[in-house]
Motif scaffolding. Structure first.
Motif, mmCIF file in Angstrom:
data_model
loop_
_atom_site.group_PDB
_atom_site.id
_atom_site.type_symbol
_atom_site.label_atom_id
_atom_site.label_comp_id
_atom_site.label_asym_id
_atom_site.label_seq_id
_atom_site.Cartn_x
_atom_site.Cartn_y
_atom_site.Cartn_z
ATOM 1 N N HIS A 65 18.672 15.381 -9.618
ATOM 2 C CA HIS A 65 17.364 15.353 -10.275
ATOM 3 C C HIS A 65 17.493 15.974 -11.659
ATOM 4 O O HIS A 65 18.180 16.979 -11.845
ATOM 5 C CB HIS A 65 16.331 16.134 -9.458
ATOM 6 N N PHE A 66 16.844 15.347 -12.653
ATOM 7 C CA PHE A 66 16.750 15.930 -13.999
ATOM 8 C C PHE A 66 15.291 16.325 -14.188
ATOM 9 O O PHE A 66 14.474 15.473 -14.509
ATOM 10 C CB PHE A 66 17.164 14.918 -15.069
ATOM 11 N N GLY A 67 14.973 17.568 -13.953
ATOM 12 C CA GLY A 67 13.564 17.952 -13.968
ATOM 13 C C GLY A 67 12.822 17.128 -12.928
ATOM 14 O O GLY A 67 13.212 17.096 -11.759
ATOM 15 N N GLY A 68 11.809 16.409 -13.363
ATOM 16 C CA GLY A 68 11.035 15.590 -12.422
ATOM 17 C C GLY A 68 11.643 14.225 -12.152
ATOM 18 O O GLY A 68 11.161 13.490 -11.292
ATOM 19 N N VAL A 69 12.727 13.863 -12.887
ATOM 20 C CA VAL A 69 13.321 12.528 -12.713
ATOM 21 C C VAL A 69 14.333 12.555 -11.574
ATOM 22 O O VAL A 69 15.355 13.238 -11.660
ATOM 23 C CB VAL A 69 14.013 12.054 -14.019
ATOM 24 N N LYS A 70 14.037 11.805 -10.520
ATOM 25 C CA LYS A 70 14.951 11.749 -9.385
ATOM 26 C C LYS A 70 15.933 10.608 -9.615
ATOM 27 O O LYS A 70 15.798 9.517 -9.060
ATOM 28 C CB LYS A 70 14.161 11.569 -8.089
ATOM 29 N N ALA A 71 16.936 10.864 -10.487
ATOM 30 C CA ALA A 71 17.876 9.815 -10.899
ATOM 31 C C ALA A 71 18.664 9.286 -9.700
ATOM 32 O O ALA A 71 18.874 8.091 -9.554
ATOM 33 C CB ALA A 71 18.829 10.351 -11.967
ATOM 34 N N VAL A 72 19.109 10.191 -8.837
ATOM 35 C CA VAL A 72 19.750 9.845 -7.562
ATOM 36 C C VAL A 72 19.040 10.686 -6.511
ATOM 37 O O VAL A 72 18.832 11.886 -6.706
ATOM 38 C CB VAL A 72 21.268 10.139 -7.577
ATOM 39 N N GLY A 98 21.982 -2.795 -9.342
ATOM 40 C CA GLY A 98 20.629 -2.243 -9.405
ATOM 41 C C GLY A 98 20.118 -2.350 -10.818
ATOM 42 O O GLY A 98 20.909 -2.370 -11.763
ATOM 43 N N PRO A 99 18.786 -2.417 -10.987
ATOM 44 C CA PRO A 99 18.224 -2.556 -12.334
ATOM 45 C C PRO A 99 18.537 -1.351 -13.213
ATOM 46 O O PRO A 99 18.960 -0.299 -12.707
ATOM 47 C CB PRO A 99 16.720 -2.696 -12.092
ATOM 48 N N ASN A 100 18.323 -1.503 -14.514
ATOM 49 C CA ASN A 100 18.493 -0.384 -15.453
ATOM 50 C C ASN A 100 17.692 0.813 -14.987
ATOM 51 O O ASN A 100 16.548 0.673 -14.569
ATOM 52 C CB ASN A 100 17.981 -0.781 -16.847
ATOM 53 N N GLY A 101 18.304 1.991 -15.061
ATOM 54 C CA GLY A 101 17.585 3.215 -14.706
ATOM 55 C C GLY A 101 17.548 3.493 -13.215
ATOM 56 O O GLY A 101 16.898 4.439 -12.772
ATOM 57 N N SER A 102 18.274 2.691 -12.407
ATOM 58 C CA SER A 102 18.190 2.887 -10.952
ATOM 59 C C SER A 102 19.093 4.022 -10.468
ATOM 60 O O SER A 102 19.036 4.394 -9.295
ATOM 61 C CB SER A 102 18.503 1.584 -10.217
ATOM 62 N N GLY A 103 19.945 4.566 -11.356
ATOM 63 C CA GLY A 103 20.735 5.736 -10.984
ATOM 64 C C GLY A 103 22.222 5.475 -10.821
ATOM 65 O O GLY A 103 22.965 6.365 -10.382
ATOM 66 N N LYS A 104 22.682 4.287 -11.214
ATOM 67 C CA LYS A 104 24.086 3.917 -10.983
ATOM 68 C C LYS A 104 25.044 4.839 -11.744
ATOM 69 O O LYS A 104 25.990 5.371 -11.155
ATOM 70 C CB LYS A 104 24.314 2.453 -11.406
ATOM 71 N N SER A 105 24.807 5.006 -13.042
ATOM 72 C CA SER A 105 25.723 5.843 -13.840
ATOM 73 C C SER A 105 25.641 7.305 -13.401
ATOM 74 O O SER A 105 26.662 8.006 -13.363
ATOM 75 C CB SER A 105 25.383 5.737 -15.326
ATOM 76 N N THR A 106 24.439 7.758 -13.071
ATOM 77 C CA THR A 106 24.303 9.146 -12.617
ATOM 78 C C THR A 106 25.081 9.358 -11.324
ATOM 79 O O THR A 106 25.733 10.394 -11.151
ATOM 80 C CB THR A 106 22.813 9.498 -12.421
ATOM 81 N N LEU A 107 25.055 8.362 -10.444
ATOM 82 C CA LEU A 107 25.819 8.482 -9.194
ATOM 83 C C LEU A 107 27.319 8.563 -9.496
ATOM 84 O O LEU A 107 28.019 9.400 -8.922
ATOM 85 C CB LEU A 107 25.503 7.309 -8.263
ATOM 86 N N PHE A 133 33.879 4.893 -18.755
ATOM 87 C CA PHE A 133 32.468 5.150 -19.048
ATOM 88 C C PHE A 133 31.778 3.879 -19.541
ATOM 89 O O PHE A 133 32.425 2.937 -19.986
ATOM 90 C CB PHE A 133 32.343 6.272 -20.077
ATOM 91 N N GLN A 134 30.451 3.920 -19.468
ATOM 92 C CA GLN A 134 29.658 2.756 -19.883
ATOM 93 C C GLN A 134 29.840 2.493 -21.380
ATOM 94 O O GLN A 134 29.768 1.362 -21.838
ATOM 95 C CB GLN A 134 28.187 3.036 -19.550
ATOM 96 N N THR A 135 30.055 3.568 -22.152
ATOM 97 C CA THR A 135 30.261 3.407 -23.593
ATOM 98 C C THR A 135 31.714 3.760 -23.923
ATOM 99 O O THR A 135 32.336 4.569 -23.244
ATOM 100 C CB THR A 135 29.339 4.362 -24.366
HETATM 101 N N1 LIG Z 1 21.085 13.578 -18.584
HETATM 102 C C1 LIG Z 1 19.883 13.077 -18.222
HETATM 103 N N2 LIG Z 1 18.752 13.778 -18.402
HETATM 104 C C2 LIG Z 1 17.559 13.294 -18.025
HETATM 105 N N3 LIG Z 1 17.386 12.089 -17.425
HETATM 106 C C3 LIG Z 1 18.476 11.341 -17.216
HETATM 107 C C4 LIG Z 1 19.778 11.789 -17.601
HETATM 108 N N4 LIG Z 1 20.685 10.822 -17.253
HETATM 109 C C5 LIG Z 1 19.978 9.835 -16.698
HETATM 110 N N5 LIG Z 1 18.654 10.136 -16.677
HETATM 111 C C6 LIG Z 1 17.582 9.292 -16.103
HETATM 112 O O1 LIG Z 1 17.955 9.022 -14.770
HETATM 113 C C7 LIG Z 1 17.602 7.688 -14.427
HETATM 114 C C8 LIG Z 1 18.843 6.930 -13.985
HETATM 115 O O2 LIG Z 1 19.683 6.699 -15.114
HETATM 116 P P1 LIG Z 1 21.119 6.015 -14.989
HETATM 117 O O3 LIG Z 1 21.881 6.696 -13.924
HETATM 118 O O4 LIG Z 1 21.700 5.995 -16.353
HETATM 119 O O5 LIG Z 1 20.740 4.543 -14.523
HETATM 120 P P2 LIG Z 1 21.595 3.184 -14.546
HETATM 121 O O6 LIG Z 1 23.022 3.519 -14.828
HETATM 122 O O7 LIG Z 1 21.366 2.599 -13.198
HETATM 123 O O8 LIG Z 1 20.980 2.339 -15.624
HETATM 124 C C9 LIG Z 1 16.905 7.093 -15.645
HETATM 125 O O9 LIG Z 1 15.509 7.278 -15.492
HETATM 126 C C10 LIG Z 1 17.450 7.934 -16.778
HETATM 127 O O10 LIG Z 1 16.541 7.975 -17.849
#
Ligand SMILES: Nc1ncnc2c1ncn2[C@@H]1O[C@H](COP(=O)(O)OP(=O)(O)O)[C@@H](O)[C@H]1O
Ligand SMILES: [Mg+2]
Length: 269
Positions: A30-37, A54-63, A102-104
């Motif tokens: 979680h990033f604050g209130g954002v439950k990324a995974v 999964g769609p953009n923002g679904s948490g793939k990169s964070t996982l 990495f993605q970039t």
């Molecule tokens: N370092 C971060 N700080 C705050 N929010 C983040 C951070 N990294 C990702 N997020 C948020 O977490 C969610 C998942 O992001 P991400 O894992 O990049 O998704 P995906 O790779 O599936 O597109 C998004 O809402 C993104 O904005």
């Protein structure tokens, strides 16, 4: 059951027990209130290609970041070879032969292609899973560097600088740098983004060849056709959670998965 020896041999021919290579139990970031995974449990066996869609923002990169200890967990557990992965020092990740892209693009602009790839080769110094590379250009692993260059069709580019190459070719250098570690677990975040259809086909073939040699891979990719053609098993994410898993052709037809992609498309329309 589990062994405390570090893994130093390449994956090829090194089929071990039925212990999954990588396993997560209720992992959340979680990033604050954002439950990324938010509560992901998955298991990966040796010598298979796994995918995350999964769609953009679904948490793939964070996982992926959580799986490589780049991003701290809010809760949950990760097991690598059956051992708690959180207890492995970050400096030891490369010694366990875990590599990622990495993605970039994250190449060092003032080094040549060969030098960039060389940075990934020294397991005692490589820090690539954390997103930065020590400027260590020893001779260690030069055979692995040659092999990585050959397998990614980068022969002839040795002396080029990253800025002189197309984006798709720079992405291939990133894959080569990860391969130079001779990994037994390779995580790839959107490896074919920016590549044309021919290059995508070449990467798909390369990943399947590596799988046939025993390498375990986890691939995040938007190109659903590439995922169907490449992966043995796919996880689908939406809003930080797994919503389906199984054979790629079944997962992409899953109504919940279709809905997740459609919902996103309507949102942006
Ligand atoms: N370092 C971060 N700080 C705050 N929010 C983040 C951070 N990294 C990702 N997020 C948020 O977490 C969610 C998942 O992001 P991400 O894992 O990049 O998704 P995906 O790779 O599936 O597109 C998004 O809402 C993104 O904005
Ligand atoms: Mg991403």
């Amino acid at each position: 059951m589990s062994t405390t020896e570090p893994t130093t041999s390449p994956a090829a021919g090194d089929r071990r027990t039925n212990t999954p290579v990588l396993q997560t139990v209720d992992v959340a970031v979680h990033f604050g209130g954002v439950k990324a995974v938010d509560g992901v449990s998955l298991s990966m066996d040796e010598g298979r290609i796994y995918g995350i869609i999964g769609p953009n923002g679904s948490g793939k990169s964070t996982l992926l970041g959580a799986l490589t200890r780049l991003t701290p967990l809010t809760r949950g557990e990760i097991l690598f070879d059956g051992e708690p992965f959180q207890e492995v020092p970050a400096s030891q990740i490369a010694a366990r032969r875990i590599a990622r892209t990495f993605q970039t693009v994250r190449l060092l602009p003032d080094l040549s292609v060969r030098e960039n790839i060389q940075l990934g080769a020294d397991a005692s110094k490589a820090t690539g899973t954390l997103g930065w590379w020590t400027r260590n250009l020893g001779t260690a692993g030069s055979a692995a560097v040659d092999s990585a260059i050959e397998r990614t069709n980068l022969g002839g580019f040795d002396d080029w600088r990253p800025a002189e190459m197309s984006y798709g070719t720079q992405r291939r250098v990133e894959i080569a740098r990860a391969l130079a570690l001779d990994p037994r677990l390779l995580l790839l975040d959107e490896p074919v983004a920016g590549m044309n259809q021919r290059e995508r086909g070449e990467i798909s073939t390369l990943l399947k060849d590596l799988r046939n040699e025993g390498l375990t891979m986890l691939l995040v990719e938007h190109d659903v056709q590439m995922m169907v053609d490449t992966c043995d098993y796919v996880f689908a994410m939406n809003m930080g959670r797994l919503i389906a898993e199984g054979r790629p052709t079944d997962v992409v037809r899953d109504p919940q998965v279709q809905q997740a992609y459609l919902g996103k498309r309507f949102k942006h329309a």
